[in-house]
Design a protein around this motif. Structure first.
Motif, PDB file in Angstrom:
ATOM      1  N   ALA A  11       0.825  -1.071  -0.222  1.00  0.00           N
ATOM      2  CA  ALA A  11      -0.039  -0.121  -0.095  1.00  0.00           C
ATOM      3  C   ALA A  11       0.728   1.180   0.099  1.00  0.00           C
ATOM      4  N   LEU A  12       2.045   1.165   0.698  1.00  0.00           N
ATOM      5  CA  LEU A  12       2.819   2.328   0.735  1.00  0.00           C
ATOM      6  C   LEU A  12       3.277   2.502  -0.585  1.00  0.00           C
ATOM      7  N   CYS A  13       3.944   1.598  -1.188  1.00  0.00           N
ATOM      8  CA  CYS A  13       4.467   1.708  -2.493  1.00  0.00           C
ATOM      9  C   CYS A  13       3.568   2.306  -3.644  1.00  0.00           C
ATOM     10  N   ALA A  14       1.999   1.930  -3.257  1.00  0.00           N
ATOM     11  CA  ALA A  14       1.139   2.451  -4.312  1.00  0.00           C
ATOM     12  C   ALA A  14       1.071   3.820  -3.941  1.00  0.00           C
ATOM     13  N   ALA A  15       0.997   4.461  -2.753  1.00  0.00           N
ATOM     14  CA  ALA A  15       0.766   5.666  -2.298  1.00  0.00           C
ATOM     15  C   ALA A  15       1.953   6.536  -3.079  1.00  0.00           C
ATOM     16  N   LEU A  16       3.221   6.013  -2.804  1.00  0.00           N
ATOM     17  CA  LEU A  16       4.315   6.653  -3.274  1.00  0.00           C
ATOM     18  C   LEU A  16       4.831   6.190  -4.843  1.00  0.00           C
ATOM     19  N   ALA A  17       3.513   6.065  -5.531  1.00  0.00           N
ATOM     20  CA  ALA A  17       4.140   5.542  -6.948  1.00  0.00           C
ATOM     21  C   ALA A  17       4.773   6.340  -7.962  1.00  0.00           C
ATOM     22  N   VAL A  18       5.113   7.472  -7.511  1.00  0.00           N
ATOM     23  CA  VAL A  18       5.819   8.507  -8.182  1.00  0.00           C
ATOM     24  C   VAL A  18       7.449   7.983  -8.190  1.00  0.00           C
ATOM     25  N   LEU A  19       7.781   7.313  -6.954  1.00  0.00           N
ATOM     26  CA  LEU A  19       9.229   6.845  -6.947  1.00  0.00           C
ATOM     27  C   LEU A  19       9.173   5.482  -8.022  1.00  0.00           C
ATOM     28  N   SER A  20      10.224   5.338  -8.852  1.00  0.00           N
ATOM     29  CA  SER A  20      10.135   4.208  -9.552  1.00  0.00           C
ATOM     30  C   SER A  20      11.185   2.985  -8.453  1.00  0.00           C
ATOM     31  N   GLY A  21      10.796   1.987  -8.855  1.00  0.00           N
ATOM     32  CA  GLY A  21      11.274   0.821  -8.121  1.00  0.00           C
ATOM     33  C   GLY A  21      11.254   0.925  -6.614  1.00  0.00           C
ATOM     34  N   CYS A  22       9.871   0.945  -5.988  1.00  0.00           N
ATOM     35  CA  CYS A  22       9.858   1.195  -4.900  1.00  0.00           C
ATOM     36  C   CYS A  22      10.266   0.000  -3.905  1.00  0.00           C
ATOM     37  N   THR A  23      10.507  -1.277  -4.401  1.00  0.00           N
ATOM     38  CA  THR A  23      11.076  -2.416  -3.624  1.00  0.00           C
ATOM     39  C   THR A  23      12.394  -2.266  -3.634  1.00  0.00           C
ATOM     40  N   ALA A  24      13.125  -1.481  -4.293  1.00  0.00           N
ATOM     41  CA  ALA A  24      14.629  -1.612  -4.359  1.00  0.00           C
ATOM     42  C   ALA A  24      15.193  -0.344  -3.432  1.00  0.00           C
ATOM     43  N   THR A  25      14.131  -0.024  -2.653  1.00  0.00           N
ATOM     44  CA  THR A  25      14.631   1.152  -1.752  1.00  0.00           C
ATOM     45  C   THR A  25      15.755   0.807  -0.653  1.00  0.00           C
ATOM     46  N   PRO A  26      16.966   1.402  -0.553  1.00  0.00           N
ATOM     47  CA  PRO A  26      18.025   1.024   0.105  1.00  0.00           C
ATOM     48  C   PRO A  26      17.556   1.239   1.696  1.00  0.00           C
ATOM     49  N   GLN A  27      18.173   0.215   2.316  1.00  0.00           N
ATOM     50  CA  GLN A  27      17.747   0.160   3.650  1.00  0.00           C
ATOM     51  C   GLN A  27      19.187   0.084   4.379  1.00  0.00           C
ATOM     52  N   VAL A  28      19.327   0.586   5.705  1.00  0.00           N
ATOM     53  CA  VAL A  28      20.436   0.302   6.636  1.00  0.00           C
ATOM     54  C   VAL A  28      20.392  -1.033   6.905  1.00  0.00           C
ATOM     55  N   PRO A  29      21.632  -1.736   6.758  1.00  0.00           N
ATOM     56  CA  PRO A  29      21.727  -3.254   7.210  1.00  0.00           C
ATOM     57  C   PRO A  29      21.706  -3.436   8.771  1.00  0.00           C
ATOM     58  N   VAL A  30      20.841  -4.177   9.192  1.00  0.00           N
ATOM     59  CA  VAL A  30      20.772  -4.515  10.616  1.00  0.00           C
ATOM     60  C   VAL A  30      20.738  -5.921  10.758  1.00  0.00           C
ATOM     61  N   THR A  31      21.171  -6.352  12.120  1.00  0.00           N
ATOM     62  CA  THR A  31      21.187  -7.985  12.564  1.00  0.00           C
ATOM     63  C   THR A  31      20.178  -7.828  13.535  1.00  0.00           C
ATOM     64  N   LEU A  32      19.364  -8.469  13.509  1.00  0.00           N
ATOM     65  CA  LEU A  32      18.353  -8.801  14.674  1.00  0.00           C
ATOM     66  C   LEU A  32      18.304 -10.099  15.014  1.00  0.00           C
ATOM     67  N   ARG A  33      18.765 -10.291  16.347  1.00  0.00           N
ATOM     68  CA  ARG A  33      18.842 -11.527  17.066  1.00  0.00           C
ATOM     69  C   ARG A  33      17.516 -11.927  17.687  1.00  0.00           C
ATOM     70  N   VAL A  34      17.128 -13.245  17.208  1.00  0.00           N
ATOM     71  CA  VAL A  34      15.683 -13.298  17.528  1.00  0.00           C
ATOM     72  C   VAL A  34      15.745 -14.864  18.389  1.00  0.00           C
ATOM     73  N   LEU A  35      15.094 -14.586  19.466  1.00  0.00           N
ATOM     74  CA  LEU A  35      14.961 -16.024  20.210  1.00  0.00           C
ATOM     75  C   LEU A  35      13.673 -16.529  19.587  1.00  0.00           C
ATOM     76  N   ALA A  36      13.840 -17.716  19.185  1.00  0.00           N
ATOM     77  CA  ALA A  36      12.629 -18.328  18.009  1.00  0.00           C
ATOM     78  C   ALA A  36      12.572 -19.603  18.469  1.00  0.00           C
ATOM     79  N   THR A  37      11.275 -19.966  18.287  1.00  0.00           N
ATOM     80  CA  THR A  37      10.749 -21.494  18.649  1.00  0.00           C
ATOM     81  C   THR A  37      11.369 -22.520  17.539  1.00  0.00           C
ATOM     82  N   PRO A  38      11.659 -23.828  17.938  1.00  0.00           N
ATOM     83  CA  PRO A  38      12.367 -24.546  17.218  1.00  0.00           C
ATOM     84  C   PRO A  38      11.325 -24.721  15.841  1.00  0.00           C
ATOM     85  N   GLU A  39       9.973 -24.558  16.066  1.00  0.00           N
ATOM     86  CA  GLU A  39       8.981 -24.805  15.115  1.00  0.00           C
ATOM     87  C   GLU A  39       9.132 -23.910  13.876  1.00  0.00           C
ATOM     88  N   LEU A  40      10.129 -23.015  14.012  1.00  0.00           N
ATOM     89  CA  LEU A  40      10.035 -21.981  12.858  1.00  0.00           C
ATOM     90  C   LEU A  40      11.416 -22.350  11.910  1.00  0.00           C
TER      91      LEU A  40
END
Lengths: 514, 371
Positions: A11-40
């Motif tokens: 929806a956000l991309c649709a709202a900002l349709a003037v931007l070409s290639g919305c999905t290619a937005t550069p993002q700051v790389p981050v590592t998230l350490r997640v306590l996860a269930t083995p089910e995942l």
């Protein structure tokens, strides 16, 4: 009620349709350490794409192997985020800990009900009386006819959901379990059939495949059962049964533990909730998307039975776990039944109906003798008329038990306390061969004691050295001396009730609650 | 959020809408209840940027939001009046600036499924609203006292005859809510339940506690409250998970508007029950400084923002900012979404004053009192 803002990226991309290639937005790389269930573990293939699209490297820490009790302790966070099959236990702990701040943001990502996979023959047998309920499953397991696998409730969220589900269905109070509902363990019969245990769904599946020929069912998340069926590793696929008396859903919440990682958390949640990713989760893991707009395939039927209410107090869940884990030595119950003439008619009919129910011939129920239990029945009048012992695990013996109480032979006199004294002799012999076996005596009478020992004489003998501490539970019909019955019950550590309450429930309480 | 905001600004510069960098962009930090999601809507964000505003938001329960530390926070946006009053009181006590602004309103409703509503109709506690097709109503009026009586009597859906509709449900007849300790919708429902139980608002804190003790089982029997009610209610499996849940009217209308907007028909399975003591929840922006106040004024007056509120199912206020206007039913008719019967005047006196409501909340939920 805590959730972070959800911004579907599409929806956000649709709202900002003037931007070409919305999905290619550069993002700051981050590592998230997640306590996860083995089910995942089955979500691993999505993670590289998550990193490529959002810049967040989601490291799922599953080494702890926990998904329920102790997985996530309030305030003791060593990860940036957590992703469990359910955070209900954590939320209850958080409340009980006295924490008053805002709760960690928590967003449901996908759903999977905890249900039962059954071999076709088992399902067909249970379905004979209509759609399958937990009561049917429990009755069959108690009779020794159904063996199943289920993950440990303390270690596994699906195991905990299953335990709460069956206990709630068994309590049959139509509401969330309260502490008073947990004191009598009505699910003991069900767990007589719990022959395969494991800490995780994956280990459960491995165990099931090793012992497929001797097992009849698997209690597990729907997604685990569907994936197992799809793997082609089973001799015959399991039928997915949604018990009619209710299920518990896992909703796989993703929680933010370190508020400083809010931005990365939002990016991950946004991505997980986009329609293509939700669809991929469904296709890859057989879990149900939280996005209502993703159409479900036929193997994910919309009707999964009704969700049971989950307890809202930590102490209720803890009591349930303790009860489940209590060493469960099968009991020996000695029934001392008044067969004096006044029992003819309605009274003996009620008694016989109760034994039909308890021996598993009536409507499927949580209340019945279960495999491993032993039962001695003593019929008495002015003296002991007959006595016989039965093994509850054997249908032929249960049939013989019903015949034994069906005998129409009544006596003129009533020697209540001599008959009970006789039962103590039986108890002493049982304990001599198996000192650990819980033994209790259930006395049922409608008469005034007019032969043999008096109540006082009986009570005096309680003090004889070496006398086994066996509780006497008394059930009073009609004219019987209520005060005397109560006096003996109390003195022996038992309890007394009137038979105008449901007889089956009285037996059940005596068996499970002493 | 800030990254996305910058992306948005770039987009708007590219489209020539905004004459940046000549004007300062004000970024406001907000904490609120679930209604703060309105400010996170892409259309709303884009329109705010045209006014050189961006927002960084945290959604909590309204009552939780009312107690967070306010350092670095520009506005609090609870979903209803009581939490807004708590914030205002805190500010007054600290002799600090605060200015509450109502933005739009939305009634508390019981969202359910057709067969559940029809089962209640057969039991004599629900009836289609006057403007509805009696064969296929979307909106029902609910006799709340009668409904609660069913729960008090421990009636299950099975006993009430849900089986006649091809469904089974052995659970007690009750409405599920969010956590009454945290969320405005649950607290408001508690207020309504108290009102019909007492036949009016309590007259003292002690009266409120006594009343709450009477009501407590109705809330406790549902067990652990639902965290994500509107999310679960709208999934296809929702019928089995939350057959009756307390939500805001706008959440239902937004769902129907979205369906129709995608080219579909309105969902005929999901319907709303309006308690006969109808209560409008008033999401309120409490501005903590002048910049936030500008934002609050903008929300009430900007035509694009008001239009967007309608699209999200809210009842926008009339020009006096006192009552809800008649715009919503007109708008729904335009879009082909059935409209509920809307009375433009409604009662504000159904909820007790804040100390009494607080006493009821803490009694029913066993939650910590406000500091």
């Amino acid at each position: 009620m805590i959730s972070t803002i959800v911004r579907p990226l599409a929806a956000l991309c649709a709202a900002l349709a003037v931007l070409s290639g919305c999905t290619a937005t550069p993002q700051v790389p981050v590592t998230l350490r997640v306590l996860a269930t083995p089910e995942l573990a089955d979500l691993a293939p999505l993670l590289p794409d998550l990193r490529a699209d959002t810049g967040v490297d989601l490291q799922l820490d599953m080494d702890h192997g926990l998904d329920a009790v102790g997985a996530l302790r309030p305030g003791q966070y060593r990860h940036d985020a957590a992703w469990l099959s359910s955070d209900r236990y954590f939320q209850l702990e958080l409340t009980a800990s006295g924490y008053t701040g805002p709760r960690p943001p928590s967003t449901s990502i996908m759903l999977s009900p905890v249900v039962v996979g059954m071999k076709r023959a088992t399902a067909e047998r249970l379905r004979a009386g209509g759609p399958i309920s937990w009561a049917d499953i429990a009755a069959s397991a108690a009779a020794g006819e159904l063996r199943f696998g289920m993950a440990e409730p303390r270690r596994s969220g699906s195991g905990l959901a299953a335990l709460v589900g069956v206990a709630t269905a068994a309590a049959d109070t139509r509401r969330a379990l309260q502490l008073e509902d947990v004191t009598c363990n009505r699910v003991r019969g069900l767990f007589a059939g719990h022959t395969l245990r494991a800490d995780t769904s994956a280990a459960l599946v491995d165990g099931f495949m090793t012992r497929e020929s001797e097992l009849d069912a698997l209690v597990a998340p729907e997604s685990t059962l569907l994936s197992l069926n799809g793997s082609g590793r089973l001799a015959e696929p399991l039928e997915i049964v949604y018990p009619t008396d209710g299920i518990i859903q896992s909703d796989f919440p993703f929680l933010l533990l370190d508020p400083a990682q809010r931005d990365a958390y939002d990016r991950v949640v946004d991505w997980l909730l986009t329609e293509p990713v939700q669809r991929r989760i469904m296709e890859q893991t057989a879990r149900r998307p939280i996005d209502p707009n993703v159409p479900r395939p036929p193997q994910l039927p919309v009707t999964t039975g009704n969700a049971l209410y989950f307890p809202d107090r930590l102490e209720v869940v803890d009591a349930l776990l303790a009860e489940y884990e209590a060493v469960d030595t099968p009991t020996h119950v000695i029934f001392v039944l008044d067969f004096s003439g006044s029992m003819r008619g309605d009274r003996i009919a009620a008694l016989r109906a109760a034994f039909v129910q308890l021996s598993g011939e009536g409507e499927a129920s949580f209340v019945r003798f279960h495999a491993g239990e032993r039962i001695t029945v003593v019929r008495f009048g002015g003296e002991v008329l007959a006595e016989r012992e039965f093994a509850a695990g054997d249908p032929a013996e249960l049939a013989a038990l019903r015949e034994f109480v069906d005998v129409d032979s009544f006596d003129g006199r009533t020697a209540v306390w001599s008959a009970t004294e006789h039962a103590y002799g039986i108890a002493a012999r049982v304990l001599a061969t198996d000192a650990a076996r819980p033994v209790s005596i259930v006395l049922m009478t409608d008469g005034i004691n007019n032969a043999g020992l008096t109540a006082d004489e009986f009570l005096e003998r309680l003090d004889v050295p070496g006398r086994p501490p066996v509780p006497v539970f008394t059930i009073r019909f009609g004219e019987a001396d209520a005060a005397e019955l109560a006096r003996v019950a109390t003195a022996t550590g038992g309890r007394s009730v009137d038979a105008d309450i449901d007889l089956t429930s009285a037996f059940e309480e005596f068996r499970g609650c002493h | 959020m800030s990254v996305l905001a910058i992306v948005g600004i770039v987009a708007l510069i590219a489209s020539g809408t905004v004459a940046l960098p000549f004007q300062r962009l004000v970024t406001l930090v907000g904490v609120g209840g679930s209604k703060i999601e309105y400010l996170d809507d892409p259309v709303v964000r884009a329109q705010l940027l045209r006014h050189h505003m961006a927002v960084r938001l945290t959604a909590l329960g309204s009552r939780e939001a009312a107690r967070v530390p306010l350092d670095g926070v520009d506005f609090v946006f609870p979903s209803g009046q009581p939490a807004a009053e708590l914030v205002a009181e805190r500010r007054v006590a600290a002799q600090e600036y605060s200015s509450p602004h109502r933005v739009f309103v939305s009634p508390i409703v019981l969202a359910t499924y057709r067969e559940y509503a029809e089962t209640l109709r057969a039991a004599g506690v629900a009836r289609p609203q006057a403007n509805q097709d009696p064969e296929q109503p979307y909106y029902y009026d609910l006799d709340l006292a009668g409904f609660l009586e069913l729960a008090r009597a421990g009636q299950s859906w099975d006993a009430l005859g849900i089986g006649g509709w091809g469904f089974t449900n052995g659970n007690t007849v009750l409405a599920q809510t969010t956590d009454v300790c945290a969320a405005n919708s649950a607290a408001t429902y508690l207020g309504l339940v108290a009102y019909v139980t007492r036949g009016g608002v309590p007259v003292s804190v002690q009266d409120a506690v006594d009343l709450a003790l009477q009501i407590k089982p109705l809330f406790r029997e549902q067990g652990l409250p639902t965290r994500n009610p509107d999310g679960i209610y709208f999934v296809p499996e929702g019928r089995g998970i939350l057959p009756i849940v307390v939500i805001y009217e706008h959440q239902y209308l937004a769902y129907q508007l979205q369906r129709v907007g995608r080219g579909g028909e309105p969902d005929q399975d999901r319907v709303l029950l309006y308690p006969d003591v109808e209560f409008q929840s008033e999401p309120t922006m409490v501005a903590l400084n002048a910049d936030a106040q500008s934002l609050a004024v903008l929300l009430g007056t900007d035509s694009v923002l008001r239009r967007r509120a309608l699209e999200l199912g809210y009842r926008v206020l009339d020009s006096s900012l006192e009552d809800s206007s008649a715009e919503l039913p007109r708008f729904l008719a335009e879009r082909g979404v059935p409209a509920p019967a809307i009375s433009t005047s409604y009662t504000r006196g159904l909820l007790p004053d804040v100390p009494m409501l607080e006493a009821m909340i803490t009694t029913v939920g066993d939650c910590r009192p406000m500091p």
